[in-house]
Design a protein around this motif. Structure first.
Motif, mmCIF file in Angstrom:
data_model
loop_
_atom_site.group_PDB
_atom_site.id
_atom_site.type_symbol
_atom_site.label_atom_id
_atom_site.label_comp_id
_atom_site.label_asym_id
_atom_site.label_seq_id
_atom_site.Cartn_x
_atom_site.Cartn_y
_atom_site.Cartn_z
ATOM 1 N N UNK A 48 0.853 -1.186 0.000
ATOM 2 C CA UNK A 48 0.000 0.000 0.000
ATOM 3 C C UNK A 48 0.891 1.239 0.000
ATOM 4 N N UNK A 49 0.334 2.317 -0.487
ATOM 5 C CA UNK A 49 1.063 3.586 -0.563
ATOM 6 C C UNK A 49 0.055 4.657 -0.937
ATOM 7 N N UNK A 50 0.527 5.860 -0.950
ATOM 8 C CA UNK A 50 -0.306 6.932 -1.461
ATOM 9 C C UNK A 50 -0.516 6.711 -2.954
ATOM 10 N N UNK A 51 -1.471 7.508 -3.516
ATOM 11 C CA UNK A 51 -1.667 7.494 -4.956
ATOM 12 C C UNK A 51 -1.685 8.932 -5.445
ATOM 13 N N UNK A 52 -0.733 9.331 -6.259
ATOM 14 C CA UNK A 52 0.438 8.592 -6.723
ATOM 15 C C UNK A 52 1.361 8.217 -5.546
#
Length: 114
Positions: free
Chosen positions: A94-98
């Motif tokens: 998981x991560x931010x988007x972008x």
């Protein structure tokens, strides 16, 4: 801050898994969030994202099978994966988007057997 995913495992084709990603602070609340995956020998790819307002988009190959959700109070992002296929085998992140490069954690391994 690195985002740590959990919930992966080994499942037979057609099975389900539920991934979660918890992080301290207000990162989840304040950002569009996404799940990504990297299959063996392939580049990391985006799987699904959810906006801060709750709208979601999915990669074509998982649409109708995966559901992304978020709980801002718990600072957690989820990925419900149903009807899993062997081609879904990958490490999920998981991560931010972008994405924010500094936020990559170790991911969680999902293995789907045929």
């Amino acid at each position: 801050v690195q985002l740590q995913a959990s919930g992966g495992g080994l499942v037979q084709a057609g099975g389900s898994l539920s991934l979660s990603c918890s992080v301290s602070g207000s990162i989840v609340r304040a950002n569009n969030m996404a799940w990504y995956r990297r299959a063996p020998g392939k580049r990391r790819e985006w799987v699904a994202f959810i906006t801060s307002g709750g709208s979601a988009e999915y990669r074509g190959s998982v649409k109708g099978r995966f559901t992304i959700s978020r709980d801002n109070d718990r600072n957690t992002v989820y990925l419900q994966m149903n009807n899993l296929k062997p081609e879904d085998t990958a490490v999920y992140y998981c991560n931010r988007y972008p994405y924010e490069p500094a936020m990559w954690g170790q991911g969680t391994q999902v293995t789907v057997s045929s």
